[in-house]
Design an enzyme around this catalytic site. Structure first.
Site, PDB file in Angstrom:
ATOM      1  N   GLY A 195      10.325   5.427   4.621  1.00  0.00           N
ATOM      2  CA  GLY A 195       9.633   4.790   3.510  1.00  0.00           C
ATOM      3  C   GLY A 195      10.136   5.346   2.196  1.00  0.00           C
ATOM      4  O   GLY A 195      10.717   6.440   2.160  1.00  0.00           O
TER       5      GLY A 195
ATOM      6  N   GLN B 281      10.070   7.343  -6.481  1.00  0.00           N
ATOM      7  CA  GLN B 281      11.169   8.159  -5.952  1.00  0.00           C
ATOM      8  C   GLN B 281      12.541   7.712  -6.436  1.00  0.00           C
ATOM      9  O   GLN B 281      13.518   8.440  -6.267  1.00  0.00           O
ATOM     10  CB  GLN B 281      11.116   8.158  -4.417  1.00  0.00           C
TER      11      GLN B 281
ATOM     12  N   CYS C 231       9.309  14.404   3.154  1.00  0.00           N
ATOM     13  CA  CYS C 231       9.430  13.456   2.054  1.00  0.00           C
ATOM     14  C   CYS C 231      10.854  13.543   1.501  1.00  0.00           C
ATOM     15  O   CYS C 231      11.387  14.639   1.341  1.00  0.00           O
ATOM     16  CB  CYS C 231       8.416  13.816   0.967  1.00  0.00           C
ATOM     17  N   LEU C 232      11.452  12.392   1.221  1.00  0.00           N
ATOM     18  CA  LEU C 232      12.814  12.382   0.684  1.00  0.00           C
ATOM     19  C   LEU C 232      12.888  13.100  -0.663  1.00  0.00           C
ATOM     20  O   LEU C 232      13.957  13.559  -1.060  1.00  0.00           O
ATOM     21  CB  LEU C 232      13.311  10.939   0.529  1.00  0.00           C
TER      22      LEU C 232
ATOM     23  N   HIS D 159       1.360   7.899   3.322  1.00  0.00           N
ATOM     24  CA  HIS D 159       2.306   8.703   2.532  1.00  0.00           C
ATOM     25  C   HIS D 159       2.795   7.916   1.312  1.00  0.00           C
ATOM     26  O   HIS D 159       2.807   8.429   0.190  1.00  0.00           O
ATOM     27  CB  HIS D 159       3.479   9.108   3.434  1.00  0.00           C
ATOM     28  N   GLU D 160       3.190   6.652   1.526  1.00  0.00           N
ATOM     29  CA  GLU D 160       3.718   5.855   0.417  1.00  0.00           C
ATOM     30  C   GLU D 160       2.613   5.487  -0.574  1.00  0.00           C
ATOM     31  O   GLU D 160       2.834   5.491  -1.781  1.00  0.00           O
ATOM     32  CB  GLU D 160       4.425   4.589   0.929  1.00  0.00           C
TER      33      GLU D 160
ATOM     34  N   HIS E 109       2.194   8.288  -2.912  1.00  0.00           N
ATOM     35  CA  HIS E 109       3.254   8.338  -3.934  1.00  0.00           C
ATOM     36  C   HIS E 109       2.899   7.464  -5.141  1.00  0.00           C
ATOM     37  O   HIS E 109       3.145   7.836  -6.288  1.00  0.00           O
ATOM     38  CB  HIS E 109       4.578   7.801  -3.364  1.00  0.00           C
TER      39      HIS E 109
HETATM   40 NI    NI Z   1       7.732  10.732   0.239  1.00  0.00          NI
END
Ligand code: NI
Length: 197
Positions: free
Chosen positions: A46, A51, A88-89, A130-131, A134
């Site tokens: 995701g 991000q 997380c990226l 999670h998204e 964000h």
């Molecule tokens: Ni993330």
């Protein structure tokens, strides 16, 4: 489609609440395509607009080969509980065990503004939560003690007797993802070589 640089921990844009999407035209479609490509390249399951540096109510999720593009999402149902590693990226190199609801339902709009509803359990439910976080400027580690974060590389070490089933599953998933990415890269290189690109 363009790969966009992924914003990492410490960048204030990750802490901004996204503004609602009101225009569902070519600019939005281009951003969604870029987000998907950036997520797949990373690779991740995701990615939120924050991000890639855009504070918008917009995210992309891909689990089990199903791609979801969601604008202006709301979570309308959470139930059950799961505990697993989460990463997380935007926090490269670390993971932490995070409790989440095991089932989640998200509603929102697709790239054309049409109402959509996504319901999922397990990894999809985790990605939905999670998204969504964000888009509110929240990161998964906000709910964790800093000491609970561990280097992601530790999950790739050989299985040991103390390894939990969750850790084993995640390690296997990471290995499969790396293998898939390697084969895609090899295929792309072969195709590029064949066409002289
Ligand atoms: Ni993330």
């Amino acid at each position: 489609m363009t790969l966009r640089p992924i914003v990492t921990l410490g960048d204030p844009r990750l802490r901004m609440v996204g503004t609602p999407i009101t225009s569902f035209g070519a600019t939005l479609h281009e951003l969604l395509d870029d987000m998907t490509q950036t997520m797949r390249d990373a690779p991740g399951v995701g990615i939120a607009a924050q991000q890639v540096g855009e504070a918008l109510q917009l995210c992309v999720i891909e689990v089990d080969g199903e791609l979801y593009e969601v604008a202006n999402p709301e979570i309308v149902h959470l139930s059950g509980e799961q505990e697993d590693y989460e990463g997380c990226l935007s926090v490269p190199g670390f993971v932490g065990v995070r409790k989440r609801a095991d089932h989640a339902v998200m509603i929102g709009q697709d790239r054309d503004g049409k109402r959509i509803r996504i319901a999922g359990s397990g990894l999809l439910a985790r990605a939905i939560q999670h998204e969504y976080d964000h888009l509110q400027g929240t990161l998964y580690l906000d709910a964790l003690d800093p000491a609970a974060l561990i280097p992601a590389s530790r999950l790739d070490e050989d299985e040991d007797e103390d390894e939990s089933p969750e850790a084993a599953r995640l390690r296997e998933r990471r290995r499969a993802r790396r293998a898939a990415k390697a084969s895609i890269d090899a295929a792309t290189e072969a195709a590029d070589a064949a066409t002289g690109a």
